[in-house]
Design a protein around this motif. Structure first.
Motif, PDB file in Angstrom:
ATOM      1  N   TYR A  14      -6.952   1.399   1.671  1.00  0.00           N
ATOM      2  CA  TYR A  14      -6.617   2.270   2.464  1.00  0.00           C
ATOM      3  C   TYR A  14      -7.961   3.126   3.099  1.00  0.00           C
ATOM      4  O   TYR A  14      -8.706   3.570   2.462  1.00  0.00           O
ATOM      5  N   LEU A  29       0.753  -1.288  -0.106  1.00  0.00           N
ATOM      6  CA  LEU A  29       0.076   0.150   0.075  1.00  0.00           C
ATOM      7  C   LEU A  29       0.828   1.078   0.068  1.00  0.00           C
ATOM      8  O   LEU A  29       0.799   2.429  -0.660  1.00  0.00           O
ATOM      9  N   VAL A  30       1.718   1.255   0.798  1.00  0.00           N
ATOM     10  CA  VAL A  30       2.980   2.385   0.982  1.00  0.00           C
ATOM     11  C   VAL A  30       3.763   2.630  -0.309  1.00  0.00           C
ATOM     12  O   VAL A  30       3.785   3.502  -0.729  1.00  0.00           O
ATOM     13  N   GLU A  31       4.131   1.371  -1.033  1.00  0.00           N
ATOM     14  CA  GLU A  31       4.893   1.623  -2.310  1.00  0.00           C
ATOM     15  C   GLU A  31       4.200   1.792  -3.305  1.00  0.00           C
ATOM     16  O   GLU A  31       4.622   2.851  -4.211  1.00  0.00           O
ATOM     17  N   ASN A  32       3.039   1.387  -3.522  1.00  0.00           N
ATOM     18  CA  ASN A  32       2.315   1.526  -4.880  1.00  0.00           C
ATOM     19  C   ASN A  32       1.417   3.052  -4.740  1.00  0.00           C
ATOM     20  O   ASN A  32       0.944   3.261  -5.853  1.00  0.00           O
ATOM     21  N   GLY A  33       0.793   3.484  -3.644  1.00  0.00           N
ATOM     22  CA  GLY A  33       0.100   4.624  -3.585  1.00  0.00           C
ATOM     23  C   GLY A  33      -1.259   4.403  -3.846  1.00  0.00           C
ATOM     24  O   GLY A  33      -1.766   3.482  -4.050  1.00  0.00           O
ATOM     25  N   VAL A  34      -1.959   5.607  -3.829  1.00  0.00           N
ATOM     26  CA  VAL A  34      -3.555   5.603  -3.833  1.00  0.00           C
ATOM     27  C   VAL A  34      -3.822   5.334  -5.308  1.00  0.00           C
ATOM     28  O   VAL A  34      -4.934   4.746  -5.507  1.00  0.00           O
ATOM     29  N   GLU A  35      -2.985   5.456  -6.209  1.00  0.00           N
ATOM     30  CA  GLU A  35      -3.508   5.314  -7.771  1.00  0.00           C
ATOM     31  C   GLU A  35      -3.425   3.791  -8.117  1.00  0.00           C
ATOM     32  O   GLU A  35      -4.041   3.547  -9.097  1.00  0.00           O
ATOM     33  N   SER A  36      -2.965   2.897  -7.114  1.00  0.00           N
ATOM     34  CA  SER A  36      -3.093   1.476  -7.451  1.00  0.00           C
ATOM     35  C   SER A  36      -4.365   0.814  -7.011  1.00  0.00           C
ATOM     36  O   SER A  36      -4.713  -0.397  -7.852  1.00  0.00           O
TER      37      SER A  36
END
Length: 284
Positions: A179, A14-21
């Motif tokens: 998230y 979640l932290v590495e890929n971010g909200v766009e994923s």
């Protein structure tokens, strides 16, 4: 340690890929994303179908499926006898219409059209609060139109004192972390409840419909502790004819459901043992 590794891995992604994923529609999308204006199935009262006026309205009028700023199809089970609703009015001389009355409904009406629908008459009194939108409603958006209704719960609603509560977090069925997503969390709570009730002699289809029409209580119980939103679904234990609470002894087997091949049929012949629902029995 295995569960700890699962937590750390999904939250790291979640932290590495971010909200766009993350796309919620991949998890809960079962019907059209939205119902856009269309002449198909359009009902416009006394306006004659096929006329230029009918065609114009049919191609631009909003479908009444969702709730919107003007109220709309909110499906709030607490809006019952004695309720007060404060609706924003956007045009001078606005009309008011009501419908979709339910005899009983669970929070969320999770099977989409699964409440106990009913016909009926509505007695209501209307009063206009001049300037009320400006006085009481603060726009939560880029224009003054981005406001929402307010309501007061009436005194007539189901009253229960004992509940079995199921929890869900914002991790979907594939194990992917979302998230603070309350929709995913509520879906998980509902799925947990369905699977649990299937251990007591109900088919999962029956449990799914039951959670749509019984007066269960849905809650967003946690929405700030990142990354997991927490939703809960509380089912009143008194609606069952058996005790559905977990216990040390084996789960009692009630009426069983068989398939022939796609039709649900209960094989209960009247001779199976019945477990008394202790939570609903009264003591003298």
């Amino acid at each position: 340690m295995e569960l700890l590794n699962i937590w750390n891995e999904r939250e790291r992604q979640l932290v590495e890929n971010g909200v766009e994923s993350l796309k919620l529609c991949e998890v809960v999308h079962q019907r059209p994303m939205a119902s856009l204006p269309t002449p198909k199935g359009c009902v416009l009262g006394k306006i004659q179908e096929g006329t230029p006026e009918w065609e114009k309205i049919a191609r631009e009028a909003a479908r009444t499926i969702p709730g919107r700023e003007n109220g709309g199809n909110c499906d709030i089970k607490n809006l019952s006898r004695g309720s007060k609703i404060y609706l924003p009015v956007f045009v001078e001389g606005a009309n008011l219409s009501t419908g979709d009355m339910h005899f009983s409904q669970g929070d969320g009406e999770v099977s989409f059209c699964g409440a106990i629908e009913m016909s009926g008459f509505l007695d209501l009194k209307c009063e206009i609060i001049r300037g009320g939108m400006k006085e009481y409603l603060t726009p939560m958006g880029p224009t003054p139109l981005h406001v929402n209704p307010i309501f007061e719960i009436g005194p007539v609603e189901p009253r229960f004192s004992e509940w079995l509560v199921f929890e869900g977090i914002s991790v979907d069925e594939s194990g992917r972390q979302h998230y603070l997503d309350a929709t995913v969390a509520y879906k998980r709570a509902v799925l947990n409840a369905i699977d649990y009730l299937s251990k007591f002699g109900y088919s999962k289809e029956q449990a799914y419909l039951l959670l749509s029409c019984c007066p269960c209580e849905g809650r967003i119980s946690g929405i700030v502790d990142a990354p997991n939103a927490m939703a809960t679904l509380a089912i009143p234990t008194a609606i069952f004819d058996q005790d559905i609470r977990p216990k040390a002894s084996k789960v009692p087997i009630g009426p069983r459901v068989v398939r022939k091949p796609d039709v649900l049929k209960c094989s209960y012949d009247g001779n199976l043992p019945t477990t008394t629902n202790l939570s609903s029995s009264s003591t003298s």
